[in-house]
Design a protein around this motif. Structure first.
Motif, PDB file in Angstrom:
ATOM      1  N   TYR A  43      -9.677   9.118   8.666  1.00 27.31           N
ATOM      2  CA  TYR A  43     -10.384   9.646   7.251  1.00 27.31           C
ATOM      3  C   TYR A  43     -11.898   9.504   7.196  1.00 27.31           C
ATOM      4  O   TYR A  43     -12.704  10.454   6.994  1.00 27.31           O
ATOM      5  N   ARG A  44     -12.307   8.397   7.778  1.00 28.20           N
ATOM      6  CA  ARG A  44     -13.678   8.189   7.788  1.00 28.20           C
ATOM      7  C   ARG A  44     -14.506   9.070   8.814  1.00 28.20           C
ATOM      8  O   ARG A  44     -15.534   9.523   8.547  1.00 28.20           O
ATOM      9  N   ALA A  45     -14.041   9.348   9.806  1.00 34.08           N
ATOM     10  CA  ALA A  45     -14.473  10.010  10.890  1.00 34.08           C
ATOM     11  C   ALA A  45     -14.747  11.729  10.301  1.00 34.08           C
ATOM     12  O   ALA A  45     -15.836  12.296  10.489  1.00 34.08           O
ATOM     13  N   VAL A 112      -6.935  18.036   4.546  1.00 35.40           N
ATOM     14  CA  VAL A 112      -7.126  16.884   5.426  1.00 35.40           C
ATOM     15  C   VAL A 112      -6.085  16.050   5.735  1.00 35.40           C
ATOM     16  O   VAL A 112      -5.788  15.534   6.840  1.00 35.40           O
ATOM     17  N   ARG A 113      -5.417  15.574   4.619  1.00 38.86           N
ATOM     18  CA  ARG A 113      -3.990  14.749   4.850  1.00 38.86           C
ATOM     19  C   ARG A 113      -3.052  15.517   5.825  1.00 38.86           C
ATOM     20  O   ARG A 113      -2.557  14.874   6.721  1.00 38.86           O
ATOM     21  N   ALA A 114      -2.869  16.766   5.447  1.00 39.75           N
ATOM     22  CA  ALA A 114      -1.816  17.345   6.459  1.00 39.75           C
ATOM     23  C   ALA A 114      -2.330  17.434   8.038  1.00 39.75           C
ATOM     24  O   ALA A 114      -1.384  16.870   8.986  1.00 39.75           O
ATOM     25  N   ARG A 134      -2.499   3.890   3.889  1.00 42.88           N
ATOM     26  CA  ARG A 134      -2.294   4.030   2.504  1.00 42.88           C
ATOM     27  C   ARG A 134      -0.930   4.743   2.424  1.00 42.88           C
ATOM     28  O   ARG A 134      -0.392   4.515   1.375  1.00 42.88           O
ATOM     29  N   ASP A 135      -0.553   5.528   3.337  1.00 40.50           N
ATOM     30  CA  ASP A 135       0.713   6.414   3.256  1.00 40.50           C
ATOM     31  C   ASP A 135       1.575   6.473   4.475  1.00 40.50           C
ATOM     32  O   ASP A 135       2.322   7.120   4.534  1.00 40.50           O
ATOM     33  N   ILE A 136       1.231   5.136   5.258  1.00 40.50           N
ATOM     34  CA  ILE A 136       2.145   5.254   6.587  1.00 40.50           C
ATOM     35  C   ILE A 136       3.619   5.085   6.233  1.00 40.50           C
ATOM     36  O   ILE A 136       4.292   5.643   6.731  1.00 40.50           O
ATOM     37  N   GLN A 183     -13.780   2.093  -7.384  1.00 39.72           N
ATOM     38  CA  GLN A 183     -13.759   3.363  -7.086  1.00 39.72           C
ATOM     39  C   GLN A 183     -12.741   3.908  -6.204  1.00 39.72           C
ATOM     40  O   GLN A 183     -11.903   4.710  -6.429  1.00 39.72           O
ATOM     41  N   ARG A 184     -12.520   3.260  -4.882  1.00 40.01           N
ATOM     42  CA  ARG A 184     -11.532   3.756  -3.859  1.00 40.01           C
ATOM     43  C   ARG A 184     -10.169   3.450  -4.451  1.00 40.01           C
ATOM     44  O   ARG A 184      -9.380   4.302  -4.158  1.00 40.01           O
ATOM     45  N   ASP A 185     -10.130   2.280  -4.970  1.00 44.27           N
ATOM     46  CA  ASP A 185      -8.756   1.892  -5.417  1.00 44.27           C
ATOM     47  C   ASP A 185      -8.331   3.079  -6.379  1.00 44.27           C
ATOM     48  O   ASP A 185      -7.227   3.255  -6.219  1.00 44.27           O
ATOM     49  N   ILE A 187      -9.216   6.159  -6.890  1.00 47.94           N
ATOM     50  CA  ILE A 187      -8.890   7.529  -6.377  1.00 47.94           C
ATOM     51  C   ILE A 187      -7.663   7.302  -5.297  1.00 47.94           C
ATOM     52  O   ILE A 187      -6.778   8.161  -5.197  1.00 47.94           O
ATOM     53  N   ASP A 188      -7.653   6.444  -4.468  1.00 44.39           N
ATOM     54  CA  ASP A 188      -6.537   6.328  -3.423  1.00 44.39           C
ATOM     55  C   ASP A 188      -5.137   6.146  -4.227  1.00 44.39           C
ATOM     56  O   ASP A 188      -4.303   6.726  -3.693  1.00 44.39           O
ATOM     57  N   SER A 189      -5.212   5.503  -5.259  1.00 44.23           N
ATOM     58  CA  SER A 189      -3.945   5.224  -5.929  1.00 44.23           C
ATOM     59  C   SER A 189      -3.441   6.449  -6.698  1.00 44.23           C
ATOM     60  O   SER A 189      -2.261   6.441  -7.613  1.00 44.23           O
ATOM     61  N   THR A 190      -4.523   7.229  -7.386  1.00 41.29           N
ATOM     62  CA  THR A 190      -4.116   8.271  -8.247  1.00 41.29           C
ATOM     63  C   THR A 190      -4.231   9.672  -7.892  1.00 41.29           C
ATOM     64  O   THR A 190      -3.989  10.591  -8.700  1.00 41.29           O
ATOM     65  N   ARG A 191      -4.734   9.791  -6.529  1.00 42.19           N
ATOM     66  CA  ARG A 191      -4.801  11.353  -6.017  1.00 42.19           C
ATOM     67  C   ARG A 191      -3.466  12.003  -6.200  1.00 42.19           C
ATOM     68  O   ARG A 191      -2.125  11.157  -6.291  1.00 42.19           O
ATOM     69  N   LEU A 192      -3.202  13.176  -6.181  1.00 44.37           N
ATOM     70  CA  LEU A 192      -2.050  14.082  -6.261  1.00 44.37           C
ATOM     71  C   LEU A 192      -1.241  13.906  -5.056  1.00 44.37           C
ATOM     72  O   LEU A 192      -0.085  13.821  -5.027  1.00 44.37           O
TER      73      LEU A 192
HETATM   74  O1   DC Z   1      -8.726   1.683   5.518  1.00 40.00           O
HETATM   75  P1   DC Z   1     -10.005   2.229   5.254  1.00 40.00           P
HETATM   76  O2   DC Z   1     -10.591   1.603   3.882  1.00 40.00           O
HETATM   77  O3   DC Z   1     -10.770   2.194   6.198  1.00 40.00           O
HETATM   78  O4   DC Z   1      -9.805   3.900   4.720  1.00 40.00           O
HETATM   79  C1   DC Z   1     -10.739   4.469   4.239  1.00 40.00           C
HETATM   80  C2   DC Z   1     -10.023   5.603   2.888  1.00 40.00           C
HETATM   81  O5   DC Z   1      -9.415   6.464   3.729  1.00 40.00           O
HETATM   82  C3   DC Z   1      -9.468   5.033   1.854  1.00 40.00           C
HETATM   83  O6   DC Z   1     -10.073   4.524   0.895  1.00 40.00           O
HETATM   84  C4   DC Z   1      -8.291   6.019   1.646  1.00 40.00           C
HETATM   85  C5   DC Z   1      -8.367   6.963   2.892  1.00 40.00           C
HETATM   86  N1   DC Z   1      -7.095   6.671   3.442  1.00 40.00           N
HETATM   87  C6   DC Z   1      -6.034   7.349   3.179  1.00 40.00           C
HETATM   88  O7   DC Z   1      -6.174   8.135   2.345  1.00 40.00           O
HETATM   89  N2   DC Z   1      -4.948   7.213   3.703  1.00 40.00           N
HETATM   90  C7   DC Z   1      -4.642   6.683   5.001  1.00 40.00           C
HETATM   91  N3   DC Z   1      -3.538   6.676   5.637  1.00 40.00           N
HETATM   92  C8   DC Z   1      -5.833   5.762   5.301  1.00 40.00           C
HETATM   93  C9   DC Z   1      -7.037   5.735   4.656  1.00 40.00           C
END
Ligand code: DC
Length: 236
Positions: A43-45, A112-114, A134-136, A183-185, A187-192
């Motif tokens: 995702y960072r790339a 992006v996720r797909a 986050r979603d493995i 901020q990331r906590d 967005i990452d936990s509330t996105r749809l």
């Molecule tokens: O693990 P990290 O902090 O390098 O991840 C960067 C961002 O990528 C994180 O804030 C959310 C997203 N991410 C995600 O949505 N799903 C994943 N499987 C891994 C990361």
């Protein structure tokens, strides 16, 4: 640990940023001779590319078409996971604060996720892998034999990430790290699309006050136990 004697299972490590997932993932890979897939780096790339091109995290833009043509490669070797953009290793750039500040918005885009979920499923299709993200355990490999949800106290996470960035020579303040993690906590936990959630069958691991060696020991015991339960396999 005799890696040849250990089945090639899939291990999913999920949790918020800076909880210690990647350290545990690397230790597990070294112990089991597994491959590490750092899905956050993927995702960072893409975020790095978007920043370079001045592209906004706007779902109405033609992301699927752009992603199909991106000059991105994933390399797994010597226990390291590397992202290569335009033939160049971008490990340093993807850890910068400018990428951290934007990555959760990019990761919230369904296109992006797909794209990345599919890539991760291909990379991990033969097992013998540890994926951190986050979603493995919920989306990428919902049938993973072992799922660990890694947590840590908020102040511990801030201190860890701040020290890690300082050690790498980034000029950053503790307040910036605190704000970025919050901020990331959020967005990452509330996105749809596939928000960070613990799968029902996770093992919880709070790493706040746990040594690295103990984290590895617990994870290996869980892996062994799950293999035995699933396949009737017994470690030598
Ligand atoms: O693990 P990290 O902090 O390098 O991840 C960067 C961002 O990528 C994180 O804030 C959310 C997203 N991410 C995600 O949505 N799903 C994943 N499987 C891994 C990361």
């Amino acid at each position: 640990m005799h890696s040849e004697s250990f089945p090639r299972i899939t291990i999913a490590l999920d949790g918020f940023a800076a909880c210690g997932k990647s350290t545990l993932a690397k230790d597990l890979c070294a112990a089991l001779d597994y491959a590490f897939i750092d899905t956050g780096a993927m995702y960072r790339a893409i975020t790095c590319w978007a920043l370079r091109e001045g592209v906004e995290p706007d779902a109405s833009l033609p992301w699927a078409r752009w992603l199909a043509g991106l000059p991105l490669e994933w390399q797994m070797s010597d226990g390291k996971f590397r992202v290569v953009l335009d033939g160049r290793d971008i490990e340093e750039e993807i850890r910068s604060m400018s990428v951290s500040a934007r990555v959760s918005d990019i990761a919230a885009l369904s296109a992006v996720r797909a794209f990345l979920v599919r890539q991760q499923q291909i990379l991990g299709q033969h097992g013998g892998v540890v994926l951190d993200g986050r979603d493995i355990g919920t989306v990428v490999f919902p049938d993973a034999e072992l799922k660990i949800f890694v947590t840590a106290d908020k102040e511990v996470r801030i201190k860890r990430r701040f020290e890690e960035l300082q050690a790498k020579g980034y000029s950053v303040t503790e307040a910036e790290v605190r704000a970025n993690l919050a901020q990331r906590d959020h967005i990452d936990s509330t996105r749809l699309d596939s928000p960070l959630q613990a799968a029902p069958d996770v093992v919880w691991m709070d790493t706040s006050a746990m040594s690295r060696a103990l984290q590895l020991q617990i994870a290996l015991e869980e892996a062994r136990w799950r293999c035995q339960k699933k396949n009737g396999w017994a470690a030598r």
